[in-house]
Design a protein around this motif. Structure first.
Motif, short mmCIF file in Angstrom:
data_model
loop_
_atom_site.label_atom_id
_atom_site.label_comp_id
_atom_site.label_asym_id
_atom_site.label_seq_id
_atom_site.Cartn_x
_atom_site.Cartn_y
_atom_site.Cartn_z
N LYS A 1 38.70 34.88 45.33
CA LYS A 1 38.64 36.37 45.23
C LYS A 1 37.08 36.79 45.57
O LYS A 1 36.37 36.10 45.99
N CYS B 1 35.36 39.79 45.05
CA CYS B 1 34.99 40.79 44.07
C CYS B 1 33.31 41.28 44.42
O CYS B 1 32.62 40.37 44.42
N ASN C 1 31.89 35.13 44.70
CA ASN C 1 32.99 35.56 45.60
C ASN C 1 33.14 34.64 46.72
O ASN C 1 32.28 34.00 47.17
N GLU D 1 38.60 31.68 40.42
CA GLU D 1 39.89 31.22 40.71
C GLU D 1 40.26 30.27 41.67
O GLU D 1 40.22 30.47 43.03
N GLU E 1 43.86 35.35 37.21
CA GLU E 1 45.26 35.84 37.43
C GLU E 1 46.37 34.37 37.75
O GLU E 1 45.98 33.75 38.58
N ARG F 1 40.34 49.04 42.95
CA ARG F 1 40.75 48.48 44.42
C ARG F 1 39.52 48.47 45.24
O ARG F 1 39.48 47.39 46.11
N HIS G 1 37.45 45.13 44.17
CA HIS G 1 38.15 43.97 44.17
C HIS G 1 39.34 44.15 45.80
O HIS G 1 40.36 44.24 45.50
N SER H 1 42.94 42.45 46.03
CA SER H 1 43.42 42.46 44.73
C SER H 1 44.53 43.70 44.23
O SER H 1 44.28 44.60 44.85
N ASP H 2 45.43 43.21 43.50
CA ASP H 2 46.47 44.29 42.97
C ASP H 2 46.01 44.50 41.45
O ASP H 2 46.28 43.98 40.51
N ARG I 1 46.89 42.88 37.67
CA ARG I 1 46.07 42.52 36.62
C ARG I 1 46.62 42.82 35.44
O ARG I 1 46.69 42.19 34.37
#
Length: 331
Positions: free
Chosen positions: A49, A51, A57, A94, A123, A153, A156, A159-160, A164
């Motif tokens: 990810k 973030c 990150n 992740e 996730e 959004r 992140h 990312s969706d 989440r």
């Protein structure tokens, strides 16, 4: 409380101490004079990810990455159990290296030690969550960070937001004792969104809520942003305790990092969980989600005993059970 009433409290600082006292009274009445200690193992700082606020990150090329081996994780968990911990928390970025098969084997070995196990792995699919649960995992923490979809959004990239949310409901449906939480003080985070966050926690019927002030990291895009406000974070935590009296709430390391006595203030304002760090010394500083991260070193017996003494001075005792959320027990 409705959103308007929550906003009125968040905007008014004239009775903060009364609010904290009410949260403390609510926690003691509903959850008892007990503080639950969780042994935290940060086993990987690899993360796919990006973030914007997080030091591990994927875009942070200056960070030295590490992964604990299965044997190192099991050894550390064994040390935790021998030291009296009733819950182990496995937290990592992740990291796809730890696929379902690898994670389930680790979960099974730890559960042989007769300890509760919390996962914080990000996730996953519903099938993966089911596999973790079938292997013995008890709890899962997946922080939403903000329920403001536009801000989510922005913070992140790639990312969706809806996924989440879906993951959180999948965790509940799978039977996990489910935790979530937010950062307080992200750039662009309006006070109305905090009220929405609190209402979301209640709608989800979360069993654990972790929240703490945003702390800017020099190796992220938010390096020049202002840190979050400690008082606002405490107020939100206190409100969450009053509105969701039977859940578990940790005194987060972010609070301890931002303010010297932050952990003790949190424990007197509705929190009832502390997570001392068991991550091996040679890797610990590399799990740099924010700078100068504080917290109790659970590999240091003197420091751990000092923490226990501090907790007893608040009028609490260290829990001797698994510390399952009373909210979860009542479902």
């Amino acid at each position: 409380m409705n959103k308007k009433e929550i906003l009125e409290i968040l905007k008014d600082n004239s009775f903060n101490e009364e609010l904290y006292k009410k949260a403390d009274e609510t926690r003691r009445r509903e959850c008892g004079n007990l503080v639950h200690l969780r042994g935290l193992i940060e086993f990987s700082n690899f993360c796919k990810k990006n973030c914007l606020y997080c030091g591990i990150n994927s875009k942070n090329t200056g960070l030295k990455r590490y992964r604990l081996s299965k044997e190192e994780i099991i050894k550390t968990a064994k040390y935790a159990v021998d030291s009296g911990f009733k819950t182990i928390v496995l937290q990592g970025g992740e990291d796809d290296f730890f696929n379902t098969e690898r994670m389930c084997k680790i979960i099974e070995k730890i559960k042989e030690m007769n300890v509760a196990l919390t996962l914080s792995l990000g996730e996953k699919t519903k099938e993966e969550y089911r596999a973790y649960k079938a292997s013995g995992a008890d709890r899962y923490l997946l922080r939403i960070e903000t329920t403001d979809e536009k801000l989510y959004r922005k913070m992140h990239p790639g990312s969706d937001f809806k996924n989440r949310i879906k993951c959180l409901y999948n965790l509940k449906e799978t039977g996990f004792e489910t935790g979530t939480g937010i950062l307080v003080g992200l750039p662009g985070q309006g006070i109305e969104s905090y009220a929405d966050d609190i209402l979301f926690f209640r709608e989800l019927n979360a069993d654990m809520i972790g929240l703490g002030p945003f702390i800017a990291h020099s190796e992220t895009k938010l390096k020049n942003a202002q840190n979050g406000d400690m008082e606002l974070a405490l107020k939100i935590m206190a409100l969450v305790r009053i509105l969701m009296p039977k859940i578990n709430i940790p005194a987060t390391t972010a609070m301890e990092t931002l303010e010297k006595n932050g952990r003790m203030r949190a424990l007197k304002s509705g929190a009832n969980v502390v997570m001392p760090n068991l991550t091996p010394y040679n890797e610990r500083k590399k799990y740099s989600i924010y700078p100068q991260k504080q917290g109790t070193d659970a590999l240091n017996t003197l420091e751990l005993n000092k923490l226990k003494e501090e907790i007893t001075l608040t009028g609490d005792s260290i829990s001797e059970d698994f510390g399952t959320s009373k909210n979860y027990k009542n479902q």
